[in-house]
Scaffold this motif. Structure first.
Motif, PDB file in Angstrom:
ATOM      1  N   LEU A 275       8.408  14.606 -34.393  1.00  0.00           N
ATOM      2  CA  LEU A 275       7.489  15.378 -35.221  1.00  0.00           C
ATOM      3  C   LEU A 275       6.280  14.527 -35.617  1.00  0.00           C
ATOM      4  O   LEU A 275       5.128  14.988 -35.571  1.00  0.00           O
ATOM      5  N   ARG A 276       6.537  13.284 -36.004  1.00  0.00           N
ATOM      6  CA  ARG A 276       5.459  12.381 -36.394  1.00  0.00           C
ATOM      7  C   ARG A 276       4.485  12.148 -35.244  1.00  0.00           C
ATOM      8  O   ARG A 276       3.272  12.026 -35.441  1.00  0.00           O
ATOM      9  N   GLU A 277       5.025  12.108 -34.013  1.00  0.00           N
ATOM     10  CA  GLU A 277       4.203  11.862 -32.835  1.00  0.00           C
ATOM     11  C   GLU A 277       3.598  13.138 -32.253  1.00  0.00           C
ATOM     12  O   GLU A 277       2.821  13.072 -31.298  1.00  0.00           O
ATOM     13  N   GLY A 278       3.960  14.289 -32.805  1.00  0.00           N
ATOM     14  CA  GLY A 278       3.466  15.548 -32.273  1.00  0.00           C
ATOM     15  C   GLY A 278       4.016  15.889 -30.912  1.00  0.00           C
ATOM     16  O   GLY A 278       3.356  16.564 -30.108  1.00  0.00           O
ATOM     17  N   ARG A 279       5.250  15.462 -30.624  1.00  0.00           N
ATOM     18  CA  ARG A 279       5.823  15.654 -29.292  1.00  0.00           C
ATOM     19  C   ARG A 279       7.148  16.412 -29.299  1.00  0.00           C
ATOM     20  O   ARG A 279       7.842  16.420 -28.293  1.00  0.00           O
ATOM     21  N   LEU A 280       7.494  17.034 -30.408  1.00  0.00           N
ATOM     22  CA  LEU A 280       8.701  17.844 -30.437  1.00  0.00           C
ATOM     23  C   LEU A 280       8.343  19.268 -30.048  1.00  0.00           C
ATOM     24  O   LEU A 280       7.684  19.984 -30.801  1.00  0.00           O
ATOM     25  N   GLY A 281       8.777  19.671 -28.849  1.00  0.00           N
ATOM     26  CA  GLY A 281       8.410  20.991 -28.355  1.00  0.00           C
ATOM     27  C   GLY A 281       9.458  22.053 -28.569  1.00  0.00           C
ATOM     28  O   GLY A 281       9.128  23.233 -28.710  1.00  0.00           O
ATOM     29  N   ALA A 282      10.734  21.656 -28.593  1.00  0.00           N
ATOM     30  CA  ALA A 282      11.774  22.675 -28.650  1.00  0.00           C
ATOM     31  C   ALA A 282      13.117  22.065 -29.003  1.00  0.00           C
ATOM     32  O   ALA A 282      13.338  20.857 -28.861  1.00  0.00           O
TER      33      ALA A 282
END
Length: 387
Positions: free
Chosen positions: A231-238
């Motif tokens: 989430l912090r890296e903006g990479r949680l898609g699903a």
């Protein structure tokens, strides 16, 4: 968060259900058939629409290709819309063909790699027809024995296939890359963990995101840490939500460890990532081997909803104050107070506000739909997979 805000967040929540959850499934020893199981993608969608009708928060159906292959995908999308749901992620299948015994996109044979890549590109074509945003990729690729193949070369082959697929995406489409610690490969898995998936996504670009399957980790793994980091890296898609006692059990979400599900949803709420606009696909990925399919999906949606409601009840100000003061027990107590709250009365009220029956499980049982599909779905080939 005020009571009004909590109710609004619960009403806006969206959970995606998988088409394959409505088919026959089982273990590697036996697939158990049930009466009334869908025979076509349309019947799967009709069953998924029942889950949304009784919960109000499951408006999306994920497809799996070739399990859900049809001649006209735009027509299938229209069929879904007529039943009050829409088509979601397209899941590729490069693990159920004899050619993939030694891998798909990482196979040492270039002919087989090309075959697998062509399937991934076919899935993007399907996304164009259905209006789907996400291409979800899970690779069973790996090795069983030391020396079987070149570990680094397999990563190169994987990266090449991902790049070609990524470049084919439309401007509003994404790759969701899933990982799994082991099985069916037991010595090396080519995408074994979130770090490997994250590294490949970084190289690809912003339209590549990581999928967290809650059953795909080593015992004792702190999944909420992975959630917070991505989430912090903006990479949680699903998410692929399910439960496990031992390995990738694919049991109903929240069945084995509801506290873990609460902790995951707490990180989601803390990051303000619950909203559909956040881009995170909250999907179920389960095999209902011995329980009836539609009630199991309804119960699973309710389990996620209950964990979400508890996460929304966390007193964020009190938690932050206790953390800043170094009050270890106080901070933990804030979380435990929310987790131990009985949110069922709140959720009954929210459902009534949405014009739904406050008890979805009982309402479905009373609807007569289960008896109807058992009577109607006679003959033909039931959906499922062989073992």
């Amino acid at each position: 968060m005020t009571g009004v805000d909590i109710r609004a967040a619960l009403r806006a929540q969206q959970i995606e259900v998988p088409s394959w959850a409505y088919g026959n499934s089982g273990t590697r020893f036996k697939v158990f058939a049930q009466p009334g199981v869908p025979r076509t993608p349309e019947e799967k969608i009709a069953d998924a629409a029942q889950v949304h009708a009784f919960t109000g928060i499951a408006p999306i159906v994920s497809l799996h290709i070739p399990w859900d292959r049809v001649d006209d995908y735009a027509k299938l999308a229209s069929y879904a819309a007529e039943r009050g749901v829409r088509l979601g992620a397209i899941n590729a299948n490069v693990f159920q063909d004899d050619d993939y015994r030694l891998g798909s996109v990482t196979n040492p044979d270039p002919r087989i790699r090309r075959k697998a890549l062509d399937h991934l590109l076919e899935c993007v074509d399907i996304m164009d027809a259905t209006g789907s945003r996400d291409l979800k990729l899970w690779f069973s690729d790996g090795t069983n024995y030391p020396g079987q193949d070149d570990i680094r070369a397999r990563q190169d082959r994987l990266a090449e296939a991902l790049r070609v697929t990524y470049d084919r995406l439309g401007p509003d489409q994404r790759i969701l890359l899933e990982y799994k610690l082991f099985e069916p490969a037991f010595y090396t898995t080519d995408v074994p963990d979130w770090g490997t998936a994250y590294a490949h996504c970084l190289r690809l670009g912003e339209k590549a995101q990581v999928v967290i399957d809650t059953g795909h980790h080593a015992p004792g793994t702190n999944i909420e840490f992975i959630v917070a980091f991505l989430l912090r890296e903006g990479r949680l898609g699903a998410f692929d939500f399910n439960s496990r006692f031992y390995a990738d059990d694919d049991l109903m979400v929240g069945a084995a460890d509801p506290f873990q599900l609460f902790r995951i949803m707490h990180e989601i709420v803390r990051a303000d990532a619950l909203r559909p606009e956040s881009g995170i696909n909250f999907m179920l990925d389960q095999c209902h081997n011995i329980e009836p399919k539609i009630p199991a999906q309804i119960r699973s949606v309710l389990n996620v909803q209950e964990a979400t409601a508890k996460a929304l009840l966390v007193d964020a100000e009190a938690l932050a104050a206790a953390q800043a003061a170094g009050d270890v027990l106080g901070a933990n107590g804030v979380l435990m107070d929310a987790f131990n709250t009985d949110v069922r009365p709140l959720l009954r009220e929210v459902r009534e506000e949405m014009g739904l029956d406050p008890d979805p499980m009982t309402a479905y049982a009373r609807s007569g739909y289960a008896e109807k599909i058992v009577a109607e779905r006679v003959g033909g080939q039931q959906a499922g997979w062989g073992a």
